[in-house]
Design an enzyme around this catalytic site. Structure first.
Site, PDB file in Angstrom:
ATOM      1  N   TYR A   1      63.734   7.472  33.980  1.00 41.96           N
ATOM      2  CA  TYR A   1      62.337   6.994  33.945  1.00 41.96           C
ATOM      3  C   TYR A   1      61.371   8.138  34.297  1.00 41.96           C
ATOM      4  O   TYR A   1      61.605   8.885  35.263  1.00 41.96           O
ATOM      5  CB  TYR A   1      62.190   5.838  34.932  1.00 41.96           C
ATOM      6  CG  TYR A   1      60.790   5.284  35.042  1.00 41.96           C
ATOM      7  CD1 TYR A   1      60.248   4.511  34.027  1.00 41.96           C
ATOM      8  CD2 TYR A   1      60.017   5.539  36.163  1.00 41.96           C
ATOM      9  CE1 TYR A   1      58.965   4.010  34.129  1.00 41.96           C
ATOM     10  CE2 TYR A   1      58.732   5.039  36.277  1.00 41.96           C
ATOM     11  CZ  TYR A   1      58.207   4.276  35.248  1.00 41.96           C
ATOM     12  OH  TYR A   1      56.938   3.788  35.346  1.00 41.96           O
TER      13      TYR A   1
ATOM     14  N   ASP B   1      68.795   2.610  39.328  1.00 41.19           N
ATOM     15  CA  ASP B   1      67.563   1.928  38.951  1.00 41.19           C
ATOM     16  C   ASP B   1      67.981   0.788  38.023  1.00 41.19           C
ATOM     17  O   ASP B   1      68.338   1.010  36.867  1.00 41.19           O
ATOM     18  CB  ASP B   1      66.629   2.919  38.250  1.00 41.19           C
ATOM     19  CG  ASP B   1      65.289   2.299  37.875  1.00 41.19           C
ATOM     20  OD1 ASP B   1      65.220   1.057  37.765  1.00 41.19           O
ATOM     21  OD2 ASP B   1      64.327   3.058  37.671  1.00 41.19           O
TER      22      ASP B   1
ATOM     23  N   LYS C   1      58.532  -5.638  36.873  1.00 45.96           N
ATOM     24  CA  LYS C   1      59.067  -5.992  35.557  1.00 45.96           C
ATOM     25  C   LYS C   1      59.708  -7.387  35.614  1.00 45.96           C
ATOM     26  O   LYS C   1      59.007  -8.360  35.757  1.00 45.96           O
ATOM     27  CB  LYS C   1      60.039  -4.907  35.084  1.00 45.96           C
ATOM     28  CG  LYS C   1      59.528  -3.470  35.326  1.00 45.96           C
ATOM     29  CD  LYS C   1      58.303  -3.106  34.509  1.00 45.96           C
ATOM     30  CE  LYS C   1      57.584  -1.840  34.989  1.00 45.96           C
ATOM     31  NZ  LYS C   1      58.380  -0.638  35.120  1.00 45.96           N
TER      32      LYS C   1
ATOM     33  N   ARG D   1      54.023  -4.231  59.656  1.00 49.84           N
ATOM     34  CA  ARG D   1      54.680  -3.127  58.926  1.00 49.84           C
ATOM     35  C   ARG D   1      56.182  -3.148  59.162  1.00 49.84           C
ATOM     36  O   ARG D   1      56.974  -2.823  58.281  1.00 49.84           O
ATOM     37  CB  ARG D   1      54.080  -1.779  59.354  1.00 49.84           C
ATOM     38  CG  ARG D   1      54.850  -0.567  58.821  1.00 49.84           C
ATOM     39  CD  ARG D   1      54.031   0.719  58.800  1.00 49.84           C
ATOM     40  NE  ARG D   1      53.288   0.944  60.020  1.00 49.84           N
ATOM     41  CZ  ARG D   1      53.835   1.385  61.172  1.00 49.84           C
ATOM     42  NH1 ARG D   1      55.120   1.637  61.247  1.00 49.84           N
ATOM     43  NH2 ARG D   1      53.086   1.568  62.237  1.00 49.84           N
TER      44      ARG D   1
HETATM   45  C1  LIG Z   1      58.291   0.601  35.843  1.00 50.89           C
HETATM   46  C2  LIG Z   1      59.523   1.316  36.218  1.00 50.89           C
HETATM   47  C3  LIG Z   1      59.612   2.060  37.390  1.00 50.89           C
HETATM   48  C4  LIG Z   1      58.419   2.269  38.327  1.00 50.89           C
HETATM   49  O1  LIG Z   1      58.036   1.086  38.914  1.00 50.89           O
HETATM   50  P1  LIG Z   1      56.517   0.775  39.380  1.00 50.89           P
HETATM   51  O2  LIG Z   1      56.610  -0.603  39.904  1.00 50.89           O
HETATM   52  O3  LIG Z   1      55.651   0.933  38.186  1.00 50.89           O
HETATM   53  O4  LIG Z   1      56.190   1.794  40.434  1.00 50.89           O
HETATM   54  C5  LIG Z   1      60.820   2.666  37.690  1.00 50.89           C
HETATM   55  N1  LIG Z   1      61.885   2.560  36.861  1.00 50.89           N
HETATM   56  C6  LIG Z   1      61.825   1.867  35.719  1.00 50.89           C
HETATM   57  C7  LIG Z   1      63.033   1.814  34.843  1.00 50.89           C
HETATM   58  C8  LIG Z   1      60.658   1.227  35.348  1.00 50.89           C
HETATM   59  O5  LIG Z   1      60.607   0.553  34.185  1.00 50.89           O
END
Ligand SMILES: *Cc1c(COP(=O)(O)O)cnc(C)c1O
Length: 387
Positions: free
Chosen positions: A104, A177, A202, A52
């Site tokens: 988001y 983000d 992504k 961890r």
């Molecule tokens: C998918 C996404 C998230 C969340 O990520 P997860 O891996 O699904 O928890 C946060 N911000 C954006 C812009 C996203 O496209």
């Protein structure tokens, strides 16, 4: 890589970070699954003690991504949301934060349904390009500006340099983000941003086969705080998923170059199409923030949104003609995807909330993949002409 001889981003996607020290001479770092690591004696302080706290596969991935973002280090988390949560854990209780309007949906839910109730967090949602509005919303307990750029699905941009300067002037932390861009397209630390968060599910993973998140810190002090949070809360990325993410990084430049080029060609095609009412793509000269896009991004990216000239009843016909564009919630994979924002990504909002964010029923978001652009255009053209 520890030296400064290599400056090319693409070369660093292959060799970046600390990948060689993991396993003797292996070209690719091993997946180390061991939960514990042996000490050679009571005074021995090994690099790794418990999974961890630290893991060699995770370290290889974190150090590579941190180098690509130009940061001092990173923490890899179980998902994008876990990464966002780790950043919010840096704040003392009863903090106030400024958040980009249209953030988001999962971030909004985390703040409103959980952090507010459990940590007294309060958020003001503002257009971060409106500095006067930012100043108006400042409170004594404002601690952080949460940026998202471009936004989903209308692809509005935030001027990173301006917001970073405002934050510095007021002693606020900044976090972006950066999921929609990946470090290939945007490196926010170069504009003065403190923390960069990604959903690795992504573009970083890039193959629709992974859930992961990561936060990069510009300076070592924040990195230390984030490491403590990761260790204390335990929502770390497991070694198998770190392996997948690191493997994804190796081809990040190749994928992004192809996907962004495809997206731009597609955006130009759609902008001229008689069945398309509007196209949203920062790489088009017609985008209201195109100049800003050129200043802070390498390209317009690989997401294109469009509004169709058609009623709701016609959408099934349109979608029925699509084989390459998969109707799906996610984005960023090598395969093209289409999302109906009104009923899917923003489905949990009521009609008025959607209208306030510009989410109309005829809006679709395309995540453009690496397929042959001629095939993508031909398929969309066929489907649009069926409307
Ligand atoms: C998918 C996404 C998230 C969340 O990520 P997860 O891996 O699904 O928890 C946060 N911000 C954006 C812009 C996203 O496209």
């Amino acid at each position: 890589m520890q030296d400064n001889e290599v400056s090319s981003f693409t070369t660093r996607t292959v060799h970046g970070g600390d990948q060689r020290s993991v396993a003797d001479n292996a070209i690719f770092p091993a997946i180390v699954t061991s939960s514990s690591f042996a000490k050679r004696g009571l005074d021995d302080v090994p690099d790794y003690a418990y999974g961890r706290v630290g893991n060699p596969t995770r370290h290889a991935y974190e150090s590579c991504l941190a180098e690509l973002e130009g940061g001092s280090g990173a923490i890899a988390c179980a998902s994008g949301m876990a990464a966002t949560n780790a950043v919010l854990e840096l704040l003392p209780k009863d903090s106030h934060i400024l958040v980009m309007a249209g953030v988001y949906g999962g971030t909004f839910r985390l703040i409103e349904d959980y952090r507010g109730r459990t940590a007294g967090l309060e958020a003001s949602y503002v257009d971060l390009n409106d500095i006067a509005a930012l100043r108006e919303q400042l409170r004594d307990n404002t601690r952080l500006i949460w940026i998202e750029s471009p936004t989903n699905p209308l692809l509005e941009l935030v001027d990173l340099e301006r917001v970073a300067r405002f934050a510095r002037d007021h002693g606020l932390l900044t976090c972006i983000d950066n999921t929609f861009c990946s470090p290939w397209n945007q490196r926010p630390i170069e504009f003065g941003i403190d923390l960069v968060m990604h959903s690795a599910s992504k573009y970083i993973g890039g193959h629709s086969d992974l859930i992961g998140g990561i936060v990069v810190a510009a300076d070592t002090e924040r990195l230390g705080e984030l490491r403590s949070v990761a260790m204390a809360t335990g929502s770390i990325q497991g070694p198998f998923d770190c392996y997948l993410a690191l493997r994804g990084l190796k081809t990040l430049s190749l994928r992004m170059e192809r996907q962004a080029a495809n997206a731009e060609t597609l955006a130009r095609f759609l902008a001229e199409h008689p069945r398309v009412e509007a196209v949203f793509y920062p790489g088009l000269e017609s985008h209201p923030q195109h100049e800003l896009c050129r200043r802070q991004m390498r390209s317009g990216g690989a997401v294109v949104s469009m509004k169709l000239k058609a009623p709701r009843e016609a959408f099934d016909t349109f979608l029925g003609k699509l084989k390459l564009f998969v109707l799906a919630d996610s984005l960023g994979g090598v395969e093209s995807m289409i999302n109906h924002s009104y009923s899917m990504s923003h489905g949990s909002l009521n009609h008025e909330q959607k209208a306030a964010q510009g989410i109309s029923e005829n809006l679709f978001r395309l995540s453009v993949g690496i397929e042959d652009i001629e095939d993508l255009i031909a398929e969309l053209d066929r489907a649009l002409r069926a409307l």
